[in-house]
Design a protein around this motif. Structure first.
Motif, PDB file in Angstrom:
ATOM      1  N   LEU A  94      11.240  55.488  37.674  1.00  0.00           N
ATOM      2  CA  LEU A  94      11.316  56.123  36.311  1.00  0.00           C
ATOM      3  C   LEU A  94       9.533  56.217  36.035  1.00  0.00           C
ATOM      4  N   ALA A  95       9.049  57.380  35.601  1.00  0.00           N
ATOM      5  CA  ALA A  95       7.737  57.464  35.217  1.00  0.00           C
ATOM      6  C   ALA A  95       7.138  56.708  34.043  1.00  0.00           C
ATOM      7  N   LEU A  96       8.303  56.306  33.075  1.00  0.00           N
ATOM      8  CA  LEU A  96       7.734  55.488  32.008  1.00  0.00           C
ATOM      9  C   LEU A  96       8.704  54.141  32.020  1.00  0.00           C
ATOM     10  N   PRO A  97       8.190  53.176  31.190  1.00  0.00           N
ATOM     11  CA  PRO A  97       9.358  52.043  31.042  1.00  0.00           C
ATOM     12  C   PRO A  97       9.917  52.402  29.955  1.00  0.00           C
ATOM     13  N   VAL A  98      11.315  52.615  30.097  1.00  0.00           N
ATOM     14  CA  VAL A  98      12.173  52.731  29.009  1.00  0.00           C
ATOM     15  C   VAL A  98      13.416  51.848  29.102  1.00  0.00           C
ATOM     16  N   GLU A  99      14.037  51.727  27.863  1.00  0.00           N
ATOM     17  CA  GLU A  99      15.073  50.666  27.753  1.00  0.00           C
ATOM     18  C   GLU A  99      16.540  51.658  28.128  1.00  0.00           C
ATOM     19  N   SER A 100      17.050  51.131  28.913  1.00  0.00           N
ATOM     20  CA  SER A 100      18.402  51.824  29.286  1.00  0.00           C
ATOM     21  C   SER A 100      19.583  51.227  28.327  1.00  0.00           C
ATOM     22  N   LEU A 101      20.273  52.100  27.715  1.00  0.00           N
ATOM     23  CA  LEU A 101      21.256  51.868  26.755  1.00  0.00           C
ATOM     24  C   LEU A 101      22.844  52.247  27.305  1.00  0.00           C
ATOM     25  N   ASP A 102      23.732  51.653  27.211  1.00  0.00           N
ATOM     26  CA  ASP A 102      25.067  52.164  27.107  1.00  0.00           C
ATOM     27  C   ASP A 102      25.664  52.702  26.051  1.00  0.00           C
ATOM     28  N   ASP A 103      26.863  53.239  25.967  1.00  0.00           N
ATOM     29  CA  ASP A 103      27.369  54.170  24.946  1.00  0.00           C
ATOM     30  C   ASP A 103      27.253  53.509  23.530  1.00  0.00           C
ATOM     31  N   THR A 104      27.686  52.057  23.842  1.00  0.00           N
ATOM     32  CA  THR A 104      27.696  51.364  22.363  1.00  0.00           C
ATOM     33  C   THR A 104      26.528  51.236  22.003  1.00  0.00           C
ATOM     34  N   GLU A 105      25.559  50.754  22.762  1.00  0.00           N
ATOM     35  CA  GLU A 105      24.144  50.553  22.373  1.00  0.00           C
ATOM     36  C   GLU A 105      23.554  51.720  21.708  1.00  0.00           C
ATOM     37  N   LEU A 106      23.914  52.940  22.365  1.00  0.00           N
ATOM     38  CA  LEU A 106      23.220  54.240  21.853  1.00  0.00           C
ATOM     39  C   LEU A 106      24.070  54.727  20.309  1.00  0.00           C
ATOM     40  N   THR A 107      25.151  54.109  19.954  1.00  0.00           N
ATOM     41  CA  THR A 107      25.645  54.486  18.699  1.00  0.00           C
ATOM     42  C   THR A 107      24.823  53.298  17.752  1.00  0.00           C
ATOM     43  N   LEU A 108      24.559  52.053  18.087  1.00  0.00           N
ATOM     44  CA  LEU A 108      23.791  51.233  17.275  1.00  0.00           C
ATOM     45  C   LEU A 108      22.427  51.720  17.042  1.00  0.00           C
ATOM     46  N   LEU A 109      21.732  52.326  18.099  1.00  0.00           N
ATOM     47  CA  LEU A 109      20.449  53.038  18.112  1.00  0.00           C
ATOM     48  C   LEU A 109      20.268  53.952  17.148  1.00  0.00           C
ATOM     49  N   ILE A 110      21.172  54.964  17.197  1.00  0.00           N
ATOM     50  CA  ILE A 110      21.280  56.119  16.344  1.00  0.00           C
ATOM     51  C   ILE A 110      21.261  55.635  14.884  1.00  0.00           C
ATOM     52  N   ASP A 111      22.409  54.598  14.646  1.00  0.00           N
ATOM     53  CA  ASP A 111      22.637  54.117  13.350  1.00  0.00           C
ATOM     54  C   ASP A 111      21.266  53.684  12.630  1.00  0.00           C
ATOM     55  N   ARG A 112      20.427  53.045  13.523  1.00  0.00           N
ATOM     56  CA  ARG A 112      19.021  52.376  13.006  1.00  0.00           C
ATOM     57  C   ARG A 112      18.205  53.335  12.452  1.00  0.00           C
ATOM     58  N   TYR A 113      18.184  54.452  12.730  1.00  0.00           N
ATOM     59  CA  TYR A 113      17.141  55.564  12.228  1.00  0.00           C
ATOM     60  C   TYR A 113      17.689  56.142  10.963  1.00  0.00           C
ATOM     61  N   ASP A 114      16.720  56.530  10.319  1.00  0.00           N
ATOM     62  CA  ASP A 114      16.958  57.398   9.013  1.00  0.00           C
ATOM     63  C   ASP A 114      17.267  58.818   9.141  1.00  0.00           C
ATOM     64  N   GLN A 115      16.548  59.333  10.217  1.00  0.00           N
ATOM     65  CA  GLN A 115      16.910  60.949  10.563  1.00  0.00           C
ATOM     66  C   GLN A 115      16.811  60.932  11.987  1.00  0.00           C
ATOM     67  N   VAL A 116      17.581  61.813  12.462  1.00  0.00           N
ATOM     68  CA  VAL A 116      17.672  62.121  14.039  1.00  0.00           C
ATOM     69  C   VAL A 116      17.747  63.690  14.075  1.00  0.00           C
ATOM     70  N   ILE A 117      16.584  63.795  15.243  1.00  0.00           N
ATOM     71  CA  ILE A 117      16.495  65.379  15.514  1.00  0.00           C
ATOM     72  C   ILE A 117      17.039  65.328  17.194  1.00  0.00           C
ATOM     73  N   THR A 118      17.763  66.130  17.335  1.00  0.00           N
ATOM     74  CA  THR A 118      18.168  66.472  18.744  1.00  0.00           C
ATOM     75  C   THR A 118      17.635  67.902  19.288  1.00  0.00           C
ATOM     76  N   ILE A 119      17.153  67.834  20.376  1.00  0.00           N
ATOM     77  CA  ILE A 119      16.196  68.974  20.960  1.00  0.00           C
ATOM     78  C   ILE A 119      16.661  69.255  22.305  1.00  0.00           C
TER      79      ILE A 119
END
Length: 119
Positions: A94-119
């Motif tokens: 990949l062109a950037l260093p990114v952290e790969s997350l499974d479905d459970t980790e995605l849910t936890l990630l989204i819950d950590r943020y106050d606001q979420v924008i989907t584009i």
């Protein structure tokens, strides 16, 4: 105190302006020291492929915008491992260093943020 923001980029770089808009929001937020993360999901994972040829589709290259993210303080970069797998990209560099997350980790990630924008 600033609220944290997660930007979820779901569009391929050649599918219209959405990918560029997501990067522009991330860069602007980073310039103002907004605590933010950027998640590449669904076809958005195609933005992470190196050596793209957007000129063939009369699109602008997003590589410079992607490479500028860390310079603007946007270092919380994530990718959905399932999105990579479903598109046959799990083993691709990949062109950037990114952290790969499974479905459970995605849910936890989204819950950590106050606001979420989907584009």
């Amino acid at each position: 105190m600033s609220k944290s923001l997660l930007i979820i980029s779901r569009q391929a770089p050649w599918a219209g302006p959405s990918a560029r808009e997501a990067l522009d929001i991330a860069l602007a937020g980073g310039a103002f020291d907004l605590p933010l993360g950027l998640l590449f999901l669904d076809d958005g994972v195609f933005q992470l492929l190196p050596d793209q040829q957007p000129g063939a589709l009369q699109q602008k290259d997003l590589t410079a915008n992607l490479q500028a993210l860390p310079m603007f303080g946007v270092e919380a970069l994530y990718v959905a491992s399932r999105s990579l797998s479903e598109r046959g990209l799990a083993e691709q560099p990949l062109a950037l260093p990114v952290e790969s997350l499974d479905d459970t980790e995605l849910t936890l990630l989204i819950d950590r943020y106050d606001q979420v924008i989907t584009i």
